[in-house]
Design a protein around this motif. Structure first.
Motif, PDB file in Angstrom:
ATOM      1  N   ARG A   8      61.823 -25.383 -52.492  1.00 33.29           N
ATOM      2  CA  ARG A   8      61.864 -26.807 -52.179  1.00 33.29           C
ATOM      3  C   ARG A   8      60.660 -27.531 -52.779  1.00 33.29           C
ATOM      4  O   ARG A   8      60.790 -28.642 -53.301  1.00 33.29           O
ATOM      5  CB  ARG A   8      61.882 -27.002 -50.665  1.00 33.29           C
ATOM      6  CG  ARG A   8      62.153 -28.431 -50.276  1.00 33.29           C
ATOM      7  CD  ARG A   8      62.415 -28.545 -48.827  1.00 33.29           C
ATOM      8  NE  ARG A   8      63.684 -27.856 -48.552  1.00 33.29           N
ATOM      9  CZ  ARG A   8      64.439 -28.088 -47.516  1.00 33.29           C
ATOM     10  NH1 ARG A   8      64.048 -28.973 -46.625  1.00 33.29           N
ATOM     11  NH2 ARG A   8      65.556 -27.456 -47.325  1.00 33.29           N
ATOM     12  N   ALA A   9      59.484 -26.911 -52.751  1.00 35.70           N
ATOM     13  CA  ALA A   9      58.293 -27.526 -53.338  1.00 35.70           C
ATOM     14  C   ALA A   9      58.465 -27.688 -54.851  1.00 35.70           C
ATOM     15  O   ALA A   9      58.114 -28.734 -55.417  1.00 35.70           O
ATOM     16  CB  ALA A   9      57.061 -26.686 -53.031  1.00 35.70           C
ATOM     17  N   ALA A  11      61.281 -27.998 -56.425  1.00 39.00           N
ATOM     18  CA  ALA A  11      62.281 -29.043 -56.630  1.00 39.00           C
ATOM     19  C   ALA A  11      61.640 -30.423 -56.519  1.00 39.00           C
ATOM     20  O   ALA A  11      61.923 -31.319 -57.328  1.00 39.00           O
ATOM     21  CB  ALA A  11      63.416 -28.891 -55.629  1.00 39.00           C
ATOM     22  N   TYR A  12      60.777 -30.619 -55.520  1.00 41.14           N
ATOM     23  CA  TYR A  12      60.094 -31.901 -55.373  1.00 41.14           C
ATOM     24  C   TYR A  12      59.160 -32.185 -56.548  1.00 41.14           C
ATOM     25  O   TYR A  12      59.100 -33.303 -57.052  1.00 41.14           O
ATOM     26  CB  TYR A  12      59.308 -31.947 -54.060  1.00 41.14           C
ATOM     27  CG  TYR A  12      60.187 -32.131 -52.846  1.00 41.14           C
ATOM     28  CD1 TYR A  12      61.193 -33.079 -52.816  1.00 41.14           C
ATOM     29  CD2 TYR A  12      59.988 -31.347 -51.709  1.00 41.14           C
ATOM     30  CE1 TYR A  12      61.988 -33.252 -51.704  1.00 41.14           C
ATOM     31  CE2 TYR A  12      60.781 -31.501 -50.584  1.00 41.14           C
ATOM     32  CZ  TYR A  12      61.773 -32.457 -50.590  1.00 41.14           C
ATOM     33  OH  TYR A  12      62.575 -32.632 -49.483  1.00 41.14           O
ATOM     34  N   VAL A  13      58.434 -31.182 -56.998  1.00 41.30           N
ATOM     35  CA  VAL A  13      57.531 -31.359 -58.137  1.00 41.30           C
ATOM     36  C   VAL A  13      58.324 -31.706 -59.388  1.00 41.30           C
ATOM     37  O   VAL A  13      57.940 -32.586 -60.161  1.00 41.30           O
ATOM     38  CB  VAL A  13      56.667 -30.090 -58.351  1.00 41.30           C
ATOM     39  CG1 VAL A  13      55.941 -30.133 -59.682  1.00 41.30           C
ATOM     40  CG2 VAL A  13      55.681 -29.934 -57.204  1.00 41.30           C
ATOM     41  N   CYS A  15      61.293 -33.141 -59.547  1.00 38.92           N
ATOM     42  CA  CYS A  15      61.821 -34.497 -59.392  1.00 38.92           C
ATOM     43  C   CYS A  15      60.728 -35.540 -59.622  1.00 38.92           C
ATOM     44  O   CYS A  15      60.943 -36.534 -60.322  1.00 38.92           O
ATOM     45  CB  CYS A  15      62.423 -34.654 -58.006  1.00 38.92           C
ATOM     46  SG  CYS A  15      63.190 -36.254 -57.744  1.00 38.92           S
ATOM     47  N   PHE A  16      59.550 -35.313 -59.075  1.00 41.17           N
ATOM     48  CA  PHE A  16      58.438 -36.234 -59.256  1.00 41.17           C
ATOM     49  C   PHE A  16      58.032 -36.309 -60.728  1.00 41.17           C
ATOM     50  O   PHE A  16      57.764 -37.393 -61.260  1.00 41.17           O
ATOM     51  CB  PHE A  16      57.247 -35.798 -58.397  1.00 41.17           C
ATOM     52  CG  PHE A  16      56.049 -36.673 -58.558  1.00 41.17           C
ATOM     53  CD1 PHE A  16      56.028 -37.945 -58.018  1.00 41.17           C
ATOM     54  CD2 PHE A  16      54.942 -36.232 -59.263  1.00 41.17           C
ATOM     55  CE1 PHE A  16      54.922 -38.768 -58.175  1.00 41.17           C
ATOM     56  CE2 PHE A  16      53.844 -37.043 -59.422  1.00 41.17           C
ATOM     57  CZ  PHE A  16      53.822 -38.309 -58.881  1.00 41.17           C
TER      58      PHE A  16
END
Length: 80
Positions: A8-9, A11-13, A15-16
């Motif tokens: 999940r981390a 994926a967030y990185v 996306c950012f």
């Protein structure tokens, strides 16, 4: 549990990072909108314009496949 948190981390990185690259490219495009070069490039007394082909008159003489093949071979040999 650890795998889910790491996944999940990441994926967030990702996306950012994608969003920041998109915003950066849009900002650069917005800055460069007013800086486009004019259609005529003039230096001194000589002005040159880009090549514009309004119709197919330039290629109307190519009526057979052999003519097209010869022209392609000529261009290919000039490229190398």
């Amino acid at each position: 549990m650890q795998y889910e948190i790491v996944s999940r981390a990441l994926a967030y990185v990702s996306c950012f990072s994608t969003m920041s690259l998109l915003m950066t490219s849009m900002a650069i495009a917005a800055i460069n909108v007013g800086k486009s070069a004019p259609l005529l490039a003039c230096s001194g007394h000589a002005c040159t314009a880009g090549i514009v082909v309004a119709n197919g008159a330039q290629f109307d003489a190519l009526t057979s496949k052999s003519q097209v093949d010869r022209l392609a071979i000529k261009f290919w040999s000039a490229k190398i």
